[in-house]
Motif scaffolding. Structure first.
Motif, PDB file in Angstrom:
ATOM      1  N   GLU A   1       0.902  -1.293  -0.003  1.00  0.00           N
ATOM      2  CA  GLU A   1       0.100  -0.043  -0.050  1.00  0.00           C
ATOM      3  C   GLU A   1       0.805   1.222   0.192  1.00  0.00           C
ATOM      4  O   GLU A   1       0.649   2.390  -0.841  1.00  0.00           O
ATOM      5  CB  GLU A   1      -0.911  -0.042   1.043  1.00  0.00           C
ATOM      6  N   GLU A   2       1.853   1.382   0.869  1.00  0.00           N
ATOM      7  CA  GLU A   2       2.595   2.417   0.842  1.00  0.00           C
ATOM      8  C   GLU A   2       3.627   2.491  -0.294  1.00  0.00           C
ATOM      9  O   GLU A   2       3.772   3.556  -0.470  1.00  0.00           O
ATOM     10  CB  GLU A   2       3.407   2.608   2.414  1.00  0.00           C
ATOM     11  N   SER A   3       4.054   1.546  -0.909  1.00  0.00           N
ATOM     12  CA  SER A   3       4.896   1.549  -1.863  1.00  0.00           C
ATOM     13  C   SER A   3       4.295   2.067  -3.133  1.00  0.00           C
ATOM     14  O   SER A   3       4.793   2.566  -3.826  1.00  0.00           O
ATOM     15  CB  SER A   3       5.701   0.192  -2.007  1.00  0.00           C
ATOM     16  N   GLN A   4       2.839   1.775  -3.253  1.00  0.00           N
ATOM     17  CA  GLN A   4       2.273   2.289  -4.450  1.00  0.00           C
ATOM     18  C   GLN A   4       2.008   3.720  -4.246  1.00  0.00           C
ATOM     19  O   GLN A   4       2.304   4.422  -5.375  1.00  0.00           O
ATOM     20  CB  GLN A   4       0.942   1.493  -4.471  1.00  0.00           C
TER      21      GLN A   4
ATOM     22  N   TRP B   1       3.643   9.392  -6.571  1.00  0.00           N
ATOM     23  CA  TRP B   1       4.195  10.684  -6.640  1.00  0.00           C
ATOM     24  C   TRP B   1       5.627  10.742  -6.914  1.00  0.00           C
ATOM     25  O   TRP B   1       6.022  11.774  -7.544  1.00  0.00           O
ATOM     26  CB  TRP B   1       4.038  11.358  -5.357  1.00  0.00           C
ATOM     27  N   GLU B   2       6.531   9.770  -6.931  1.00  0.00           N
ATOM     28  CA  GLU B   2       7.777   9.614  -7.345  1.00  0.00           C
ATOM     29  C   GLU B   2       7.730   9.818  -9.069  1.00  0.00           C
ATOM     30  O   GLU B   2       8.642  10.361  -9.704  1.00  0.00           O
ATOM     31  CB  GLU B   2       8.619   8.509  -7.071  1.00  0.00           C
ATOM     32  N   GLU B   3       6.877   9.001  -9.708  1.00  0.00           N
ATOM     33  CA  GLU B   3       6.701   8.827 -10.985  1.00  0.00           C
ATOM     34  C   GLU B   3       6.448  10.500 -11.546  1.00  0.00           C
ATOM     35  O   GLU B   3       7.030  11.126 -12.393  1.00  0.00           O
ATOM     36  CB  GLU B   3       5.517   8.376 -11.439  1.00  0.00           C
ATOM     37  N   PHE B   4       5.346  11.275 -10.753  1.00  0.00           N
ATOM     38  CA  PHE B   4       5.353  12.597 -11.130  1.00  0.00           C
ATOM     39  C   PHE B   4       6.432  13.489 -10.781  1.00  0.00           C
ATOM     40  O   PHE B   4       6.911  14.242 -11.607  1.00  0.00           O
ATOM     41  CB  PHE B   4       4.020  12.935 -10.093  1.00  0.00           C
ATOM     42  N   SER B   5       7.030  13.165  -9.659  1.00  0.00           N
ATOM     43  CA  SER B   5       8.355  14.125  -9.213  1.00  0.00           C
ATOM     44  C   SER B   5       9.383  14.003 -10.398  1.00  0.00           C
ATOM     45  O   SER B   5      10.217  14.937 -10.647  1.00  0.00           O
ATOM     46  CB  SER B   5       8.729  13.772  -8.044  1.00  0.00           C
ATOM     47  N   ARG B   6       9.705  12.948 -10.887  1.00  0.00           N
ATOM     48  CA  ARG B   6      10.735  12.280 -11.879  1.00  0.00           C
ATOM     49  C   ARG B   6      10.318  13.352 -13.291  1.00  0.00           C
ATOM     50  O   ARG B   6      11.360  13.791 -13.491  1.00  0.00           O
ATOM     51  CB  ARG B   6      10.682  10.935 -12.212  1.00  0.00           C
ATOM     52  N   VAL B   7       9.029  13.247 -13.689  1.00  0.00           N
ATOM     53  CA  VAL B   7       8.870  14.031 -14.685  1.00  0.00           C
ATOM     54  C   VAL B   7       9.077  15.404 -14.544  1.00  0.00           C
ATOM     55  O   VAL B   7       9.889  16.229 -15.384  1.00  0.00           O
ATOM     56  CB  VAL B   7       7.263  14.060 -15.095  1.00  0.00           C
TER      57      VAL B   7
ATOM     58  N   ASP C   1       3.041  22.019  -0.921  1.00  0.00           N
ATOM     59  CA  ASP C   1       2.601  22.921  -1.931  1.00  0.00           C
ATOM     60  C   ASP C   1       2.388  22.560  -3.188  1.00  0.00           C
ATOM     61  O   ASP C   1       1.617  23.082  -4.221  1.00  0.00           O
ATOM     62  CB  ASP C   1       3.747  24.056  -1.939  1.00  0.00           C
ATOM     63  N   ALA C   2       2.937  21.281  -3.475  1.00  0.00           N
ATOM     64  CA  ALA C   2       2.856  20.630  -5.015  1.00  0.00           C
ATOM     65  C   ALA C   2       1.712  19.601  -4.991  1.00  0.00           C
ATOM     66  O   ALA C   2       1.550  19.027  -5.892  1.00  0.00           O
ATOM     67  CB  ALA C   2       4.156  20.145  -5.375  1.00  0.00           C
ATOM     68  N   ARG C   3       1.224  19.239  -3.871  1.00  0.00           N
ATOM     69  CA  ARG C   3       0.264  18.254  -3.673  1.00  0.00           C
ATOM     70  C   ARG C   3      -0.909  18.460  -4.575  1.00  0.00           C
ATOM     71  O   ARG C   3      -1.439  17.458  -5.233  1.00  0.00           O
ATOM     72  CB  ARG C   3      -0.417  18.176  -2.291  1.00  0.00           C
ATOM     73  N   GLY C   4      -1.464  19.655  -4.831  1.00  0.00           N
ATOM     74  CA  GLY C   4      -2.518  19.828  -5.922  1.00  0.00           C
ATOM     75  C   GLY C   4      -2.259  19.652  -7.155  1.00  0.00           C
ATOM     76  O   GLY C   4      -2.976  19.018  -8.019  1.00  0.00           O
TER      77      GLY C   4
END
Length: 249
Positions: free
Chosen positions: A200-203, A208-214, A231-234
């Motif tokens: 669950e936690e790894s997913q 968010w790591e995929e998003f951050s990598r982009v 601040d970047a959550r939205g």
């Protein structure tokens, strides 16, 4: 006939869900859950690019002592406990060996490895060595070892003492049936009771790591995107919505 107990294997859905989660993510998640160091120090990948997830069958070696062990016992192959751990191998199992970090004893060789592959084993982890490297490499097995030696398993200073008992491998306690997650980063031990939470936690972490990598590839600020700032959550949630629309399956 020597008897060795079998293991209780974890549910297949847990194993399947962990296949897309790397050892580093599992180790990091476990660290935040209180299992500070699930990584085995010593065994390293011998066949790069391989990754495995599967339940642990364990083999324990002990230092040789003349009143407890003599090679004369090995006149009968069925007293050789390193054979018996392999008898338990089912498809997807991982054999984990506490060879005490010994660098002069080849726990398994060509023939034992061939048998292991024929049984459908996923991989072998040894805090120690194997032998017959030229032939073993032809089998294309997933292996994590300290190294290789021409010696056979009881030639020098250790002998197999028990099968499917709790062991220490690479400084980590391994209980028979624990889930082993291993790739080029190393070998991680995952207790079955912690597996669902780790998934669950790894997913969440993966998304968010995929998003951050982009964003980092686009030159975005590290302070904002790794780890993901509130601040970047939205922005992240909007990205997730767009991704779901593009990939509805």
């Amino acid at each position: 006939m020597t008897h060795a107990p079998d293991i209780t294997r974890p549910p297949k859905d847990l194993i399947d869900a962990l296949r897309e989660i790397g050892a580093a993510t599992v180790a990091g998640t476990l660290g935040h859950m209180g299992f500070r160091n699930p990584h085995m120090v010593g065994p390293v990948a011998q066949n790069h690019g391989k990754s495995i997830v599967g339940p642990a069958l364990t083999l324990q070696f002990m230092p040789q002592r003349p009143d407890l062990f003599t090679e004369g016992e090995y006149a009968d192959p069925e007293t050789q406990l390193h054979r018996h751990v392999l008898y338990h191998v089912q498809e997807g199992d991982v054999v984990v060996v506490d060879a005490r970090g010994d660098m002069s004893s080849g726990v398994f060789g060509d023939m034992m490895s061939t048998y292991f592959k024929g049984r459908g084993g996923a991989g072998i982890v040894i805090d120690g060595c194997m032998r017959d490297r030229p032939n073993v490499e032809k089998l294309n097995l997933a292996l994590w070892l300290r190294g290789w030696t021409p010696n056979y398993h009881v030639q020098t200073s250790i002998y197999p003492n028990a099968v499917n008992v709790p062991i220490a491998c690479g400084g980590v306690t391994v209980i028979p049936g624990d889930i082993i997650v291993a790739d080029d980063d190393g070998v991680v031990v995952l207790p079955v009771a912690m597996a669902a939470k780790v998934i669950e936690e790894s997913q969440k972490h993966h998304d968010w790591e995929e998003f951050s990598r982009v964003k980092l590839m686009e030159g975005g600020p590290l302070q904002r995107y790794y780890p993901l700032h509130d601040d970047a959550r939205g922005e992240y949630e909007e990205w997730r919505k767009t991704k779901r629309l593009e990939n509805p399956g």
